[in-house]
Design a protein around this motif. Sequence first.
Motif, PDB file in Angstrom:
ATOM      1  N   MET A 295       0.817  -1.155   0.041  1.00 22.78           N
ATOM      2  CA  MET A 295      -0.161  -0.103  -0.111  1.00 22.78           C
ATOM      3  C   MET A 295       0.954   1.218   0.164  1.00 22.78           C
ATOM      4  SD  MET A 295      -1.931   0.594   3.802  1.00 22.78           S
ATOM      5  CE  MET A 295      -2.381  -1.051   3.774  1.00 22.78           C
TER       6      MET A 295
ATOM      7  N   GLU B 238      -2.282   5.620   1.296  1.00 20.63           N
ATOM      8  CA  GLU B 238      -3.366   4.799   1.721  1.00 20.63           C
ATOM      9  C   GLU B 238      -3.106   4.284   3.194  1.00 20.63           C
ATOM     10  OE1 GLU B 238      -3.918   2.234  -2.448  1.00 20.63           O
ATOM     11  OE2 GLU B 238      -2.155   2.099  -1.239  1.00 20.63           O
ATOM     12  N   LEU B 239      -1.921   4.201   3.563  1.00 21.54           N
ATOM     13  CA  LEU B 239      -1.428   3.737   4.932  1.00 21.54           C
ATOM     14  C   LEU B 239      -2.027   4.859   5.958  1.00 21.54           C
ATOM     15  CD1 LEU B 239      -0.261   2.094   7.134  1.00 21.54           C
ATOM     16  CD2 LEU B 239       1.859   2.925   6.608  1.00 21.54           C
TER      17      LEU B 239
ATOM     18  N   GLU C 285      -5.697   4.573   6.490  1.00 18.44           N
ATOM     19  CA  GLU C 285      -5.903   3.498   7.031  1.00 18.44           C
ATOM     20  C   GLU C 285      -5.937   3.473   8.604  1.00 18.44           C
ATOM     21  OE1 GLU C 285      -7.513   0.410   6.090  1.00 18.44           O
ATOM     22  OE2 GLU C 285      -8.263   1.524   4.205  1.00 18.44           O
TER      23      GLU C 285
ATOM     24  N   ARG D  44       0.476  -4.512   4.720  1.00 18.59           N
ATOM     25  CA  ARG D  44      -0.699  -4.434   5.466  1.00 18.59           C
ATOM     26  C   ARG D  44      -0.385  -4.206   6.813  1.00 18.59           C
ATOM     27  NH1 ARG D  44      -4.937  -2.155   3.139  1.00 18.59           N
ATOM     28  NH2 ARG D  44      -6.228  -3.129   5.036  1.00 18.59           N
TER      29      ARG D  44
END
Length: 129
Positions: A1, A5-6, A9, A40
């Motif tokens: 990612m 995005e991290l 999230e 992830r």
Amino acid sequence: MRIGELAGEAGVSVRALRYYEEHGLLTSVRASSGQRHYPRGAIGRVRLIQQLYAAGLSSRTIVELLPCIEDGEATPALLDRLSHERDRIEEQIDSLVSTRDRLDHLITTATRAKDVGHRCPGWVGPPPP
């Protein structure tokens, strides 16, 4: 990612993630374009870092602690350091509980005083048991 995005999230800023990398708290793999890519599992790591910062641990202490979390290995010096941090946090908790109890007492007393038409008492002494 990717870094954005991290950040989304994990609920942190991109700047925070860059800071974590600069201080050895987080690692990424760079694409040929230079973009950072994270696994992830980085979401959980970032949340743990945030939790440890919120508890008052320094970057240096967190860097020392992370290998223990990852592989379960801890030196006696690290265990002493972690015990010290735990004791410090426990003192903070006790202080916060005491402050909460004093506020509860003040709220209860002020509510009663308002109901009978009196002024709110000041912040005097510890709350009664």
